[in-house]
Scaffold this active site. Structure first.
Site, short mmCIF file in Angstrom:
data_model
loop_
_atom_site.label_atom_id
_atom_site.label_comp_id
_atom_site.label_asym_id
_atom_site.label_seq_id
_atom_site.Cartn_x
_atom_site.Cartn_y
_atom_site.Cartn_z
N LYS A 33 50.87 51.04 44.49
CA LYS A 33 50.27 50.99 43.15
C LYS A 33 49.04 50.09 43.15
O LYS A 33 48.83 49.31 44.09
CB LYS A 33 51.30 50.48 42.14
CG LYS A 33 51.77 49.05 42.39
CD LYS A 33 52.95 48.69 41.48
CE LYS A 33 53.46 47.30 41.79
NZ LYS A 33 54.73 47.00 41.06
N ARG A 129 62.82 43.92 30.87
CA ARG A 129 61.48 44.49 30.71
C ARG A 129 61.70 45.99 30.52
O ARG A 129 61.83 46.45 29.40
CB ARG A 129 60.66 44.14 31.96
CG ARG A 129 59.18 44.35 31.81
CD ARG A 129 58.44 43.98 33.09
NE ARG A 129 58.88 44.78 34.24
CZ ARG A 129 58.35 44.72 35.44
NH1 ARG A 129 57.36 43.88 35.69
NH2 ARG A 129 58.80 45.48 36.42
N TYR A 253 26.88 25.57 39.60
CA TYR A 253 27.16 25.47 38.17
C TYR A 253 28.04 24.27 37.84
O TYR A 253 29.03 24.01 38.54
CB TYR A 253 27.89 26.72 37.67
CG TYR A 253 27.03 27.96 37.61
CD1 TYR A 253 25.94 28.04 36.76
CD2 TYR A 253 27.33 29.06 38.41
CE1 TYR A 253 25.17 29.19 36.70
CE2 TYR A 253 26.56 30.22 38.36
CZ TYR A 253 25.48 30.27 37.49
OH TYR A 253 24.72 31.40 37.44
N MET A 301 29.39 34.16 40.43
CA MET A 301 29.76 35.57 40.38
C MET A 301 29.53 36.26 41.74
O MET A 301 30.36 37.04 42.19
CB MET A 301 28.95 36.27 39.29
CG MET A 301 29.40 37.71 39.06
SD MET A 301 28.48 38.55 37.76
CE MET A 301 29.11 37.76 36.30
C1 LIG Z 1 55.63 46.52 42.08
C2 LIG Z 1 57.06 46.88 42.20
C3 LIG Z 1 57.73 46.74 43.43
C4 LIG Z 1 57.12 46.05 44.63
O1 LIG Z 1 57.24 44.67 44.45
P1 LIG Z 1 56.79 43.62 45.57
O2 LIG Z 1 57.22 42.31 45.04
O3 LIG Z 1 55.30 43.73 45.69
O4 LIG Z 1 57.48 44.02 46.82
C5 LIG Z 1 59.03 47.20 43.51
N1 LIG Z 1 59.65 47.76 42.44
C6 LIG Z 1 59.05 47.89 41.24
C7 LIG Z 1 59.77 48.48 40.10
C8 LIG Z 1 57.74 47.44 41.08
O5 LIG Z 1 57.14 47.55 39.88
#
Ligand SMILES: *Cc1c(COP(=O)(O)O)cnc(C)c1O
Length: 356
Positions: A33, A129, A253, A301
């Site tokens: 992802k 969640r 800066y 930046m």
């Molecule tokens: C992002 C995610 C993972 C992977 O988590 P990591 O800590 O990066 O290994 C696994 N399961 C779900 C539901 C996630 O959203």
């Protein structure tokens, strides 16, 4: 050409995937992802496809990008679908979807389409969640299993505190999950990267490694196991200007760095718009032509500044590593900058990615 680059080591990615699967002892979805945590989802998925049991992304847009690139392996949508109108596309592209809200169960029950959909039914075991509570989970399992438009149900949950090895919460969540699935047929999926690396007694049929694929340790401390992770991204650029400043003179800066003695300043083409953390403090480690060095002054930046006083051989054109390699792990750099090891690669943009 601007010298900012992120070198991506696909061999290391494959090696980390194999480690994750070995630790899980079953099948592993490679979590790609957010553009593979900033490493490039298509290239990473292509590199892993021969090995991987499947992939996981957040949402259908990310999955369709992989399908368009020719990835045929299973792909799970971790956030599921956002509207019932995505279901025909999910079926058409042979995607798996997480289901963690009652309205999604209803949408699947109402769905009529040519192909059946594989569902990963999510239990809320304590993260609060996404996911159904135990009673709703068991009811949904029975309901979905009976639907002809559902091809199968995998039972999943997600751990909230697996990176904290001194917290009992992971065992509590695992126990809640075990209780919820008692007597139900189907495969299970629990472990993320911190669970794989830190909780050997928590296991499931499918594991879902993300961060560890990219060679970063999600746990606070290193171990013999985390030492087997190979860093995948090496962020680097070059010195593009240099100058001497006198004691008492500031750099950059806000004059956050003021020289206490005559100092040679190197300017590096890398800034927060590239994903380098803006609030990295003075003294944050960098590697200059292979030698340890430090950041001085506030990150801009497009540029940042390093101390070249003790690097007499270095100058315009010198290589600067910002993270990666063996010397500068994400897991050590991130906390110094007040961010997590997850955030650093995810924030990378504008820099050229080069794959090897
Ligand atoms: C992002 C995610 C993972 C992977 O988590 P990591 O800590 O990066 O290994 C696994 N399961 C779900 C539901 C996630 O959203």
């Amino acid at each position: 050409m601007r010298p900012a680059r992120a070198l991506i080591d696909l061999q290391a990615l494959r090696s980390n995937y194999r480690l994750a699967r070995e630790l899980g002892g079953g099948k592993a979805l490679a979590v790609v992802k957010a553009d593979a945590y900033g490493h490039g989802a298509v290239r990473c998925a292509q590199a892993l496809e021969a090995d991987a049991d499947g992939f996981a992304v957040a949402a259908i847009e990310e999955a369709l990008e992989l399908r368009a690139a020719g990835i045929r392996a299973p792909i799970l949508l971790l956030e599921g679908f956002f509207e019932a109108s995505e279901l025909p596309l999910i079926a058409e592209h042979d995607l798996w979807t997480a289901v963690g809200s009652p309205w999604q169960v209803d949408a699947l029950a109402a769905y009529e389409g040519p192909a059946a959909i594989t569902v990963w039914l999510k239990l809320d075991s304590g993260m609060h969640r996404l996911g159904l509570d135990v009673a709703a989970f068991r009811a949904a399992h029975a309901r979905l299993s009976a639907l002809p438009q559902v091809a199968g149900v995998v039972m999943m949950t997600h751990l909230a505190r697996a990176d904290e090895l001194d917290s009992e919460r992971t065992h509590e969540q695992a126990a809640t999950f075990a209780e919820a699935i008692k007597g139900l047929p189907g495969e299970t999926s629990v472990c993320n990267s911190p669970a794989l690396l830190g909780w050997p007694d928590v296991r499931s049929d499918w594991v879902r490694p993300g961060l560890m694929l990219y060679g970063a340790n999600p746990l606070a401390a290193a171990s013999a196991l985390t030492a087997r992770l190979r860093p995948v991204m090496n962020m680097r650029s070059k010195v593009i200007a240099e100058r001497w400043i006198e004691a008492g003179e500031p750099v950059g800066y806000g004059a956050r760095f003021v020289a206490s003695e005559r100092t040679r300043v190197g300017v590096v083409a890398m800034g927060y718009a590239d994903g380098y953390p803006q609030f990295a403090p003075n003294g944050t480690p960098v590697v200059i032509d292979g030698q340890p060095g430090v950041l001085i002054g506030r990150v801009s930046m497009d540029m940042l500044t390093v101390d070249l006083t003790t690097h007499p051989q270095a100058g315009v054109g010198s290589d600067v590593e910002l993270w990666g390699g063996q010397a500068l792990s994400l897991s050590e750099l991130a906390p110094r900058c007040g961010v997590s090891a997850y955030q650093l690669p995810c924030a990378v943009k504008r820099v050229r990615r080069e794959y090897a």
